[in-house]
Scaffold this active site. Structure first.
Site, PDB file in Angstrom:
ATOM      1  N   GLU A   1       0.562  -0.879  -0.173  1.00 28.52           N
ATOM      2  CA  GLU A   1      -0.288  -0.210  -0.419  1.00 28.52           C
ATOM      3  C   GLU A   1       1.024   1.031   0.201  1.00 28.52           C
ATOM      4  O   GLU A   1       1.837   1.137   0.215  1.00 28.52           O
ATOM      5  CB  GLU A   1      -0.986  -0.179   0.959  1.00 28.52           C
ATOM      6  CG  GLU A   1      -1.944  -1.069   1.266  1.00 28.52           C
ATOM      7  CD  GLU A   1      -2.815  -1.040   1.934  1.00 28.52           C
ATOM      8  OE1 GLU A   1      -3.859  -1.900   1.877  1.00 28.52           O
ATOM      9  OE2 GLU A   1      -2.333  -0.792   3.663  1.00 28.52           O
TER      10      GLU A   1
ATOM     11  N   CYS B   1       3.172   8.182   1.120  1.00 28.71           N
ATOM     12  CA  CYS B   1       3.690   7.471   2.841  1.00 28.71           C
ATOM     13  C   CYS B   1       3.899   6.314   1.523  1.00 28.71           C
ATOM     14  O   CYS B   1       3.379   5.697   0.819  1.00 28.71           O
ATOM     15  CB  CYS B   1       2.563   7.431   3.227  1.00 28.71           C
ATOM     16  SG  CYS B   1       3.532   5.340   4.393  1.00 28.71           S
TER      17      CYS B   1
ATOM     18  N   CYS C   1       6.641  -7.366   6.702  1.00 27.71           N
ATOM     19  CA  CYS C   1       7.920  -7.002   7.390  1.00 27.71           C
ATOM     20  C   CYS C   1       8.459  -8.249   8.330  1.00 27.71           C
ATOM     21  O   CYS C   1       7.284  -9.560   9.117  1.00 27.71           O
ATOM     22  CB  CYS C   1       8.218  -6.034   8.497  1.00 27.71           C
ATOM     23  SG  CYS C   1       9.384  -5.352   9.420  1.00 27.71           S
TER      24      CYS C   1
ATOM     25  N   CYS D   1       6.922  -6.114  15.385  1.00 29.00           N
ATOM     26  CA  CYS D   1       6.928  -5.339  16.874  1.00 29.00           C
ATOM     27  C   CYS D   1       5.725  -5.563  16.832  1.00 29.00           C
ATOM     28  O   CYS D   1       4.555  -5.916  16.158  1.00 29.00           O
ATOM     29  CB  CYS D   1       7.270  -3.769  16.256  1.00 29.00           C
ATOM     30  SG  CYS D   1       8.535  -3.290  15.745  1.00 29.00           S
TER      31      CYS D   1
ATOM     32  N   CYS E   1       2.399  -3.652  15.223  1.00 29.10           N
ATOM     33  CA  CYS E   1       2.441  -3.134  14.088  1.00 29.10           C
ATOM     34  C   CYS E   1       1.876  -4.420  13.443  1.00 29.10           C
ATOM     35  O   CYS E   1       1.753  -5.460  13.308  1.00 29.10           O
ATOM     36  CB  CYS E   1       3.719  -3.214  13.531  1.00 29.10           C
ATOM     37  SG  CYS E   1       3.512  -2.576  12.252  1.00 29.10           S
TER      38      CYS E   1
ATOM     39  N   GLY F   1       6.880  -2.304   5.846  1.00 25.64           N
ATOM     40  CA  GLY F   1       8.580  -2.827   5.797  1.00 25.64           C
ATOM     41  C   GLY F   1       9.188  -2.090   6.119  1.00 25.64           C
ATOM     42  O   GLY F   1       9.567  -0.773   6.480  1.00 25.64           O
ATOM     43  N   GLU F   2       9.942  -2.520   6.970  1.00 30.96           N
ATOM     44  CA  GLU F   2      11.244  -1.864   7.271  1.00 30.96           C
ATOM     45  C   GLU F   2      12.254  -1.319   6.035  1.00 30.96           C
ATOM     46  O   GLU F   2      13.176  -2.318   6.001  1.00 30.96           O
ATOM     47  CB  GLU F   2      11.950  -2.876   8.250  1.00 30.96           C
ATOM     48  CG  GLU F   2      13.543  -1.954   9.066  1.00 30.96           C
ATOM     49  CD  GLU F   2      13.459  -0.357   9.926  1.00 30.96           C
ATOM     50  OE1 GLU F   2      12.542  -0.305  10.424  1.00 30.96           O
ATOM     51  OE2 GLU F   2      14.280  -0.094   8.441  1.00 30.96           O
TER      52      GLU F   2
ATOM     53  N   SER G   1      11.940   6.282   7.892  1.00 28.84           N
ATOM     54  CA  SER G   1      11.512   5.782   9.151  1.00 28.84           C
ATOM     55  C   SER G   1      12.313   4.571   9.390  1.00 28.84           C
ATOM     56  O   SER G   1      11.986   3.782   8.586  1.00 28.84           O
ATOM     57  CB  SER G   1      10.025   6.291   9.508  1.00 28.84           C
ATOM     58  OG  SER G   1       9.964   5.574  10.570  1.00 28.84           O
TER      59      SER G   1
ATOM     60  N   SER H   1      11.741   5.304  15.186  1.00 27.02           N
ATOM     61  CA  SER H   1      10.879   4.463  15.930  1.00 27.02           C
ATOM     62  C   SER H   1      11.026   3.962  17.371  1.00 27.02           C
ATOM     63  O   SER H   1      11.220   3.256  17.471  1.00 27.02           O
ATOM     64  CB  SER H   1      10.397   2.910  15.054  1.00 27.02           C
ATOM     65  OG  SER H   1       9.564   3.860  13.907  1.00 27.02           O
ATOM     66  N   LEU H   2      10.564   4.711  17.887  1.00 34.73           N
ATOM     67  CA  LEU H   2      11.232   4.926  19.821  1.00 34.73           C
ATOM     68  C   LEU H   2      10.569   3.557  20.563  1.00 34.73           C
ATOM     69  O   LEU H   2      11.154   2.902  21.185  1.00 34.73           O
ATOM     70  CB  LEU H   2      11.600   6.200  20.334  1.00 34.73           C
ATOM     71  CG  LEU H   2      12.451   6.288  21.658  1.00 34.73           C
ATOM     72  CD1 LEU H   2      13.864   5.495  21.251  1.00 34.73           C
ATOM     73  CD2 LEU H   2      13.063   7.402  21.660  1.00 34.73           C
ATOM     74  N   HIS H   3       9.496   4.392  20.798  1.00 40.60           N
ATOM     75  CA  HIS H   3       8.032   3.635  21.311  1.00 40.60           C
ATOM     76  C   HIS H   3       8.783   3.244  22.978  1.00 40.60           C
ATOM     77  O   HIS H   3       7.415   2.548  23.674  1.00 40.60           O
ATOM     78  CB  HIS H   3       7.897   2.515  20.938  1.00 40.60           C
ATOM     79  CG  HIS H   3       7.623   3.010  19.115  1.00 40.60           C
ATOM     80  ND1 HIS H   3       6.832   3.947  18.577  1.00 40.60           N
ATOM     81  CD2 HIS H   3       7.679   1.976  18.126  1.00 40.60           C
ATOM     82  CE1 HIS H   3       6.720   3.503  17.556  1.00 40.60           C
ATOM     83  NE2 HIS H   3       6.976   2.355  17.193  1.00 40.60           N
TER      84      HIS H   3
ATOM     85  N   ASN I   1      -3.335   3.153  16.212  1.00 35.87           N
ATOM     86  CA  ASN I   1      -4.293   3.075  15.794  1.00 35.87           C
ATOM     87  C   ASN I   1      -4.580   1.397  15.762  1.00 35.87           C
ATOM     88  O   ASN I   1      -3.471   0.267  15.440  1.00 35.87           O
ATOM     89  CB  ASN I   1      -3.726   2.766  14.037  1.00 35.87           C
ATOM     90  CG  ASN I   1      -3.865   4.229  13.697  1.00 35.87           C
ATOM     91  OD1 ASN I   1      -4.593   5.496  13.862  1.00 35.87           O
ATOM     92  ND2 ASN I   1      -2.964   4.842  13.533  1.00 35.87           N
TER      93      ASN I   1
ATOM     94  N   CYS J   1      -1.779   4.819  10.185  1.00 39.20           N
ATOM     95  CA  CYS J   1      -0.243   3.783  10.269  1.00 39.20           C
ATOM     96  C   CYS J   1      -0.592   2.865  11.166  1.00 39.20           C
ATOM     97  O   CYS J   1      -1.089   2.959  11.905  1.00 39.20           O
ATOM     98  CB  CYS J   1       0.815   4.660  11.591  1.00 39.20           C
ATOM     99  SG  CYS J   1       0.909   6.807  10.853  1.00 39.20           S
TER     100      CYS J   1
HETATM  101  N1  SAH Z   1       9.493   0.125   9.682  1.00 40.81           N
HETATM  102  C1  SAH Z   1       9.617   1.310   9.712  1.00 40.81           C
HETATM  103  C2  SAH Z   1       8.576   2.191   9.038  1.00 40.81           C
HETATM  104  C3  SAH Z   1       7.063   1.575   8.780  1.00 40.81           C
HETATM  105  S1  SAH Z   1       6.006   1.783  10.362  1.00 40.81           S
HETATM  106  C4  SAH Z   1       9.532   1.899  11.306  1.00 40.81           C
HETATM  107  O1  SAH Z   1       9.290   0.747  12.073  1.00 40.81           O
HETATM  108  O2  SAH Z   1       9.600   3.338  11.573  1.00 40.81           O
HETATM  109  C5  SAH Z   1       5.594   3.596  10.630  1.00 40.81           C
HETATM  110  C6  SAH Z   1       5.916   3.930  12.107  1.00 40.81           C
HETATM  111  O3  SAH Z   1       4.562   2.990  12.143  1.00 40.81           O
HETATM  112  C7  SAH Z   1       6.284   3.144  12.956  1.00 40.81           C
HETATM  113  O4  SAH Z   1       6.641   4.558  13.798  1.00 40.81           O
HETATM  114  C8  SAH Z   1       5.716   2.566  13.588  1.00 40.81           C
HETATM  115  O5  SAH Z   1       6.164   2.353  14.693  1.00 40.81           O
HETATM  116  C9  SAH Z   1       3.865   3.334  13.042  1.00 40.81           C
HETATM  117  N2  SAH Z   1       3.225   1.945  14.041  1.00 40.81           N
HETATM  118  C10 SAH Z   1       3.270   0.477  13.492  1.00 40.81           C
HETATM  119  N3  SAH Z   1       1.947   0.223  13.782  1.00 40.81           N
HETATM  120  C11 SAH Z   1       1.278   1.063  14.599  1.00 40.81           C
HETATM  121  C12 SAH Z   1      -0.175   1.092  14.747  1.00 40.81           C
HETATM  122  N4  SAH Z   1      -0.541   0.081  14.887  1.00 40.81           N
HETATM  123  N5  SAH Z   1      -0.234   2.903  15.584  1.00 40.81           N
HETATM  124  C13 SAH Z   1      -0.144   3.606  14.554  1.00 40.81           C
HETATM  125  N6  SAH Z   1       1.252   3.920  14.647  1.00 40.81           N
HETATM  126  C14 SAH Z   1       2.195   2.501  14.449  1.00 40.81           C
HETATM  127 FE1  SF4 Z   2       8.528  -4.023  10.955  1.00 41.53          FE
HETATM  128 FE2  SF4 Z   2       8.203  -0.601  11.562  1.00 41.53          FE
HETATM  129 FE3  SF4 Z   2       5.912  -2.726  11.669  1.00 41.53          FE
HETATM  130 FE4  SF4 Z   2       8.197  -2.925  13.398  1.00 41.53          FE
HETATM  131  S1  SF4 Z   2       6.960  -0.931  12.966  1.00 41.53           S
HETATM  132  S2  SF4 Z   2       7.059  -4.823  12.572  1.00 41.53           S
HETATM  133  S3  SF4 Z   2       9.457  -2.283  11.368  1.00 41.53           S
HETATM  134  S4  SF4 Z   2       7.009  -1.998   9.312  1.00 41.53           S
END
Ligand code: SAH
Ligand code: SF4
Length: 363
Positions: free
Chosen positions: A91, A104, A111, A115, A118, A164-165, A196, A218-220, A295, A338
């Protein structure tokens, strides 16, 4: 085998034409036709000699990923779904704002990094996208969105924040980035292209050296204990190493700060103490924070923090002088927000096996 010219950046096209005994200007000409005019038919490249156009038709092709659906959200966000073969789809999301239009894009089908919060990660990994599939998302979106008469692009910014990463597919991503930045292709400024990453440290160093663009990390989580759980790649590249990599990156970066993305998970990483711990963690890294309301997707096991909690969390960071924004959720009515990008991925990782109970596996 014909060569897909969308796989090549300026250097690649120059090589391609050199093998045909052509000068570099030919590569430049074709690059402009392909990316500035969005032309995929060699017969239309009128300033290229007819004999050369005929030769190209036998040796090369222009194949972007196939657009299979195009949905418009109530808020103007538009989601494109592209077929990338073998039952996989990825997408791309266009987010119009008053002063800019952001595309985007995705870099992998699925991926592997898994995480916890995600939905792309939950689907497992199929494969890296090719350069043509990455840049092809921009190529196709440009066509779908239309060019304005002055040939200015409607897409002013690109973020590599789709499925994807990006740094797990760093070779193809760097070639695609070079095309985005090339004045004979998309001509975007380095500051308007943001990658990112979840923190693949060695690839961050490579990006800094080979093609620095704006960086989001992506710190989290504010400590290794929690981040190990939410972002499993942290077990390989823990926070101290990640912070050092951010500092190194900034020496080459087009912007003088890193954007830390922080998904707000109710009761998990959103306490006042977490915000204060973040301030200590990032003390030596010039940064901004972007808080992302979680989300939801089916069976995620997480809830989004309450608005009041997010506001308070932002206040603590801002109180220490750190610019902090809270991302507006866009396009959630069409699952384009996201972490909701699911596309369609045939998982070929072992994740499905891992889910089988031990007893069953022993049989
Ligand atoms: N793989 C890369 C880029 C894609 S994700 C990364 O992880 O940075 C883009 C952003 O969306 C990242 O910060 C990711 O952690 C965040 N993300 C993933 N799942 C999400 C969700 N369910 N709600 C909000 N943000 C999310
Ligand atoms: Fe992959 Fe980014 Fe999703 Fe983590 S947040 S699973 S690195 S796409």
């Amino acid at each position: 085998m014909t060569v897909n010219l969308l796989d090549l950046d300026a250097a690649g096209l120059t090589d391609f034409f050199a093998h045909l005994g052509e000068k570099p200007f030919r590569a430049r000409q074709v690059l402009r036709w392909l990316h500035r005019s969005g032309e995929g038919d060699f017969a239309q490249m009128t300033d290229v000699a007819k004999s050369m156009r005929e030769k190209l038709a036998t040796l090369a092709c222009v194949v972007p990923p196939t657009l299979v659906s195009d949905k418009l959200s109530d808020d103007g966000t538009r989601k494109f779904l592209f077929d990338v073969g073998s039952g996989n789809a990825v997408e791309t999301v266009f987010i119009p704002e008053d002063n800019r239009g952001t595309l985007c894009i995705s870099t992998q089908a699925g991926c592997a990094l898994d995480c916890a919060f995600c939905s792309t990660g939950k689907q497992g990994f199929n494969r890296n996208l090719t350069v043509a599939e990455i840049i092809g998302q921009l190529w196709q979106a440009n066509k779908a969105l239309g060019f304005d008469p002055k040939n200015e692009r409607i897409i002013s910014n690109v973020v590599l924040m789709g499925m994807g990463e990006p740094l797990a597919n760093v070779d193809n991503v760097i070639t695609a980035l070079r095309l985005m930045l090339d004045d004979n292709a998309y001509g975007l400024s380095r500051r308007r292209v943001t990658l990112s990453t979840s923190g693949l440290v060695p690839a961050m160093d490579r990006l800094a050296e080979e093609c620095p663009v704006a960086l989001a990390v992506s710190l989290h989580a504010p400590n290794d204990q929690l981040r190990d759980r939410l972002v499993p790649i942290n077990r390989k590249y823990p926070l101290a190493e990640l912070m050092a990599a951010c500092r190194r990156y900034l020496e080459a970066a087009p912007r003088d700060f890193v954007t830390f993305e922080y998904v707000m998970l109710d009761g998990v990483n959103d306490h006042d103490g977490d915000a204060r711990e973040l301030l200590r963690l990032t003390r030596d890294v010039p940064c901004k924070f972007n808080l992302i309301p979680f989300n939801p997707f089916p069976n995620s096991g997480f809830l989004c923090s309450k608005p009041e909690r997010i506001r308070r969390f932002a206040e603590i960071l801002m109180g220490a002088g750190i610019v902090t924004t809270t991302r507006k959720t866009r396009g959630d009515d069409i699952d384009a927000a996201c972490g909701q990008l699911a596309g369609q991925v045939k998982d070929r990782s072992l994740r499905t096996l891992r889910a089988i109970p031990v007893v069953a596996r022993a049989l």
